[in-house]
Design an enzyme around this catalytic site. Structure first.
Site, PDB file in Angstrom:
ATOM      1  N   GLU A  39       1.228  27.810 -22.869  1.00 19.59           N
ATOM      2  CA  GLU A  39       0.520  28.711 -23.367  1.00 19.59           C
ATOM      3  C   GLU A  39       1.296  30.144 -23.298  1.00 19.59           C
ATOM      4  OE1 GLU A  39      -0.209  27.496 -20.524  1.00 19.59           O
ATOM      5  OE2 GLU A  39      -0.020  29.157 -19.163  1.00 19.59           O
ATOM      6  N   SER A  54      10.084  44.670 -12.806  1.00 18.79           N
ATOM      7  CA  SER A  54      10.312  43.298 -13.213  1.00 18.79           C
ATOM      8  C   SER A  54      10.580  43.071 -14.916  1.00 18.79           C
ATOM      9  CB  SER A  54       8.781  42.641 -13.077  1.00 18.79           C
ATOM     10  OG  SER A  54       7.695  43.561 -13.697  1.00 18.79           O
ATOM     11  N   LYS A  99      11.024  36.655 -16.228  1.00 17.44           N
ATOM     12  CA  LYS A  99      10.716  35.217 -16.261  1.00 17.44           C
ATOM     13  C   LYS A  99      11.633  34.526 -16.813  1.00 17.44           C
ATOM     14  CE  LYS A  99       5.790  36.294 -17.713  1.00 17.44           C
ATOM     15  NZ  LYS A  99       5.652  37.893 -17.830  1.00 17.44           N
TER      16      LYS A  99
HETATM   17  C1  LIG Z   1       4.579  38.559 -16.984  1.00 18.85           C
HETATM   18  C2  LIG Z   1       5.002  39.872 -16.254  1.00 18.85           C
HETATM   19  C3  LIG Z   1       4.688  40.190 -14.913  1.00 18.85           C
HETATM   20  C4  LIG Z   1       3.629  39.382 -14.199  1.00 18.85           C
HETATM   21  O1  LIG Z   1       3.726  38.220 -13.880  1.00 18.85           O
HETATM   22  P1  LIG Z   1       4.097  37.819 -12.280  1.00 18.85           P
HETATM   23  O2  LIG Z   1       4.199  36.367 -12.430  1.00 18.85           O
HETATM   24  O3  LIG Z   1       2.885  38.660 -11.608  1.00 18.85           O
HETATM   25  O4  LIG Z   1       5.532  38.508 -11.918  1.00 18.85           O
HETATM   26  C5  LIG Z   1       5.136  41.209 -14.398  1.00 18.85           C
HETATM   27  N1  LIG Z   1       6.186  41.994 -15.137  1.00 18.85           N
HETATM   28  C6  LIG Z   1       6.596  41.757 -16.301  1.00 18.85           C
HETATM   29  C7  LIG Z   1       7.775  42.621 -17.096  1.00 18.85           C
HETATM   30  C8  LIG Z   1       6.092  40.552 -16.880  1.00 18.85           C
HETATM   31  O5  LIG Z   1       6.534  40.131 -18.155  1.00 18.85           O
END
Ligand SMILES: *Cc1c(COP(=O)(O)O)cnc(C)c1O
Length: 404
Positions: A117, A384, A95
């Protein structure tokens, strides 16, 4: 349905085929038009990319590595599994890539304050970090129920200097927080900048957030070819709004030999309110100012959704993913809570990597796919985020089942 080249999308109104666009009141439309114009100007400015690239390298720690997970591969017994390590970024997830981009744009536009938010607090923490770095104020709207539940992230935001604004309306969770943040934004769109947390919302956000996340795919493609001499056979990423997935996929969309899988949360069951598998179970509708696949009731109202991964429980999904589903370029699959937790422990114990439960959905699907594709094939997974935020929840809810 024939797919249009990615660089032709979205169109000037923000549509990816039938999806996206901008379904908002005229007053807000004027604000969004201003942001779109400013973004398109900055997108063409090499100085902006140089500044953002510098932050990615020296502050976030990019490029994040690509890692071949040998023990997980052996345990799955098939294709080789590789991870793009977005969990190693500063703040622990992907993010920060788009939060820094949005914050830098806001600063160039002369805005003083970032607002957003947050549900579980991940977007709030990443944005509060970007605000601190760039010397901007930051107001994060959060439902009171979420504030109680997500205490460590609330503390982090406050320590970083952000103001956490409690929202007491309705069910006191994400939806009400979005409403409150939009209301506050409309009162003062000149000094504030609304920083959306995924590839969702009205144009230009799905475009802009995709562009900022595209660094993940660009890096991964180069790294993967250097490591293996070829492109991966398949890509896998979890899909909430879809930003980490589109970030990885975008560099490979025109490489038709590379298969792509987006993984949605199947939660507890496919009963209403027990999952958030939007592309699997939804139908087109409008939410938060854009058109996409949507989990909705008979009146078109967004349904209650659930996943053990709070970052994945959104009843809508990015318009570009909606389009890629219809064109067939990406396959959208699902993994339930129990499978994700199993992968959470596998990755922890076989590779020494504690993943976010969101990312564990992608890992779980990759293990299934590895068996199906078989030896000699290669799968690249977007990891992610890291799982520090999830460890207490996992121990409390699933510890006993794993002898802890
Ligand atoms: C917020 C988040 C997601 C989901 O968000 P996407 O916009 O679908 O990528 C996935 N993995 C992590 C670690 C997150 O913090």
């Amino acid at each position: 349905m024939k797919r249009i080249q990615q660089d032709q999308l979205p169109d000037s109104k923000g549509f990816f085929g039938d999806y996206g666009g901008s379904f908002i009141p005229p007053q807000l439309q004027a604000v969004m038009d201003g942001i779109a114009a400013a973004y398109l100007k900055i997108k063409a400015d090499p100085a902006f990319h140089e500044e953002l690239g510098g932050l990615y390298k020296h502050y976030v720690g990019r490029p994040s590595p690509v890692f071949r997970a040998d023990r997980l591969t052996r345990s799955a017994g098939g294709a080789e599994i590789y991870f793009k390590r977005e969990d190693l970024n500063h703040t622990g997830a992907h993010k920060i890539n788009h939060c820094l981009g949005e914050a830098l744009l806001a600063k160039k536009m002369g805005r003083k304050k970032l607002i957003a938010e947050t549900g579980a607090g991940q977007h709030g923490v990443a944005l509060a970090t970007a605000a601190a770095l760039l010397g901007l104020e930051c107001d994060i709207y959060m439902g009171e129920v979420d504030i109680q539940k997500e205490h460590p992230n609330v503390s982090r935001m406050k320590i970083l200097g952000a103001k956490v604004v409690p929202v007491a309306a309705g069910r006191q969770t994400l939806k009400e927080a979005v409403d409150a943040a939009f209301e506050a934004y409309l009162k003062d769109p000149e000094t504030q900048f609304y920083a959306i947390g995924s590839v969702v919302g009205p144009h230009p956000f799905p475009l802009m957030v995709r562009d900022f996340q595209a660094v993940v795919g660009r890096e991964a493609k180069k790294q993967f070819v250097e490591m293996t001499g070829a492109l991966p056979d398949a890509l896998v990423a979890c899909v909430g709004g879809g930003s980490n997935a589109i970030g990885l996929f975008s560099a490979f969309l025109d490489d038709e030999a590379v298969a792509m899988y987006g993984v949605e949360p199947a939660g507890i069951s496919f009963k209403d309110g027990e999952h958030a598998a939007t592309l699997t179970k939804g139908r087109p509708g409008v939410i938060h100012g854009f058109r996409c696949y949507l989990l909705q009731d008979d009146q078109g109202q967004p349904m209650k959704v659930y996943s053990a991964a709070s970052g994945l429980d959104y009843p809508g999904v990015g318009p570009e993913h909606s389009y890629l589903k219809d064109t067939g370029r990406v396959s959208y699959e699902y993994i339930n809570d129990a499978e994700a937790i199993e992968a959470f422990f596998s990755l922890s114990r076989l590779e020494g990597i504690i993943p976010a439960i969101e990312s564990a959905h992608a890992a779980a699907y990759a293990v299934k796919l590895a068996k199906k594709l078989g030896k000699g094939k290669k799968i690249l997974v977007n990891l992610s985020g890291r799982g520090d935020k999830d460890v207490d929840f996992v121990i409390e809810k699933y510890g006993a089942a794993y002898g802890l």
